[in-house]
Write a protein that holds these residues in place. Structure first.
Motif, short mmCIF file in Angstrom:
data_model
loop_
_atom_site.label_atom_id
_atom_site.label_comp_id
_atom_site.label_asym_id
_atom_site.label_seq_id
_atom_site.Cartn_x
_atom_site.Cartn_y
_atom_site.Cartn_z
N HIS A 53 0.87 -1.19 0.00
CA HIS A 53 0.00 0.00 0.00
C HIS A 53 0.90 1.23 0.00
N PRO A 54 0.88 2.02 -1.09
CA PRO A 54 1.82 3.14 -1.20
C PRO A 54 1.51 4.31 -0.29
N ASN A 55 0.35 4.28 0.36
CA ASN A 55 -0.08 5.45 1.12
C ASN A 55 -0.80 5.00 2.40
N ILE A 56 -0.09 4.17 3.18
CA ILE A 56 -0.75 3.49 4.30
C ILE A 56 -1.21 4.48 5.38
N GLU A 57 -0.57 5.63 5.49
CA GLU A 57 -0.97 6.63 6.52
C GLU A 57 -2.41 7.07 6.29
N ASN A 58 -2.81 7.17 5.03
CA ASN A 58 -4.17 7.63 4.72
C ASN A 58 -5.13 6.48 4.45
N SER A 59 -4.68 5.27 4.71
CA SER A 59 -5.53 4.11 4.46
C SER A 59 -6.56 3.94 5.57
N LEU A 60 -7.74 3.47 5.19
CA LEU A 60 -8.73 3.07 6.19
C LEU A 60 -8.74 1.55 6.30
N VAL A 61 -8.94 0.88 5.17
CA VAL A 61 -9.13 -0.56 5.19
C VAL A 61 -7.82 -1.31 5.51
N ASN A 62 -6.82 -1.10 4.69
CA ASN A 62 -5.59 -1.89 4.85
C ASN A 62 -4.91 -1.63 6.19
N LYS A 63 -5.01 -0.40 6.66
CA LYS A 63 -4.41 -0.10 7.97
C LYS A 63 -5.15 -0.84 9.09
N THR A 64 -6.48 -0.86 9.00
CA THR A 64 -7.28 -1.58 10.00
C THR A 64 -6.97 -3.07 9.94
N TRP A 65 -6.83 -3.60 8.73
CA TRP A 65 -6.49 -5.02 8.58
C TRP A 65 -5.15 -5.32 9.26
N ILE A 66 -4.16 -4.46 9.02
CA ILE A 66 -2.83 -4.72 9.59
C ILE A 66 -2.90 -4.70 11.12
N GLU A 67 -3.63 -3.73 11.67
CA GLU A 67 -3.75 -3.65 13.14
C GLU A 67 -4.35 -4.94 13.69
#
Ligand code: FMN
Length: 180
Positions: free
Chosen positions: A9-23
């Motif tokens: 994900h090239p822009n993980i700071e502004n991600s909603l879905v992928n960031k939540t998945w990683i957490e």
């Protein structure tokens, strides 16, 4: 079962879905999270390191937001450079044989758009065929993808719920269901 999640994900700071998945994935000790854009800010991939990581795991996940009906470019670069002749394919290239591959993809558009007659015309299964063909060539078992359509209109609860289902899916997906 050792699970490796390769995130692109090239822009993980502004991600909603992928960031939540990683957490959510971080709560599981048997999942290794490997964030390509964080690992390689200059996009210079350490091929040996990537191959070793793959060899150490049984199930590999490619997690990414759908960009122009495909993955962001660093995952493509990863495929171009890491899946080498003699390692991933060719006569001696058997290092991924019998491992499993799962795609975890978020999209902006809703599911109803991904069908014949819909705005995007094609289903996710059709659009993800190049990944399936790659999986076939390198000898991994391609399991059904985990797809989250409709991030543009999703609520925080829906995204959170998808994260739990995602973690559960990649830890428990069963190849046997393919036999019946
Ligand atoms: C460059 C770019 C291309 C995109 N292409 C698509 C696309 O082809 N289909 C689609 O449904 N959404 C597309 N989107 C939307 C993203 O897939 C969506 O914002 C992302 O999956 C949401 O996940 P995130 O919250 O982790 O970023 C695109 C977004 C960007 C920035």
């Amino acid at each position: 079962m050792k699970v490796l999640v390769i995130v692109a994900h090239p822009n993980i700071e502004n991600s909603l879905v992928n960031k939540t998945w990683i957490e959510e994935l971080k709560k599981h000790s048997d999942i290794t999270i490997h964030d390509l854009y964080a690992e390689y800010p200059d996009e210079q991939i350490n091929i040996e390191n990537e191959q070793k990581l793959c060899e150490e795991h049984d199930r590999i996940i490619w997690q990414f937001p759908f960009y122009w009906y495909s993955s962001p470019p660093l995952l493509k670069k990863w495929q171009d450079e890491v899946l080498t002749h003699g390692w991933a394919y060719g006569q001696e290239g058997n290092k991924l044989h019998n491992k499993e591959l799962i795609l975890a993809v978020s999209t902006g558009s809703g599911q109803e758009k991904y069908q014949a007659g819909g705005r995007n015309h094609y289903s996710m299964s059709e659009l993800l065929k190049p990944f399936q063909a790659t999986s076939n060539l390198v000898g991994t078992t391609f399991l059904p993808a985990f797809i989250f359509n409709g991030s543009y209109t999703a609520t925080a609860d829906e995204i959170q719920d998808s994260a739990k289902r995602y973690a559960d899916y990649i830890l428990t997906a069963d190849t046997l269901e393919k036999v019946y």
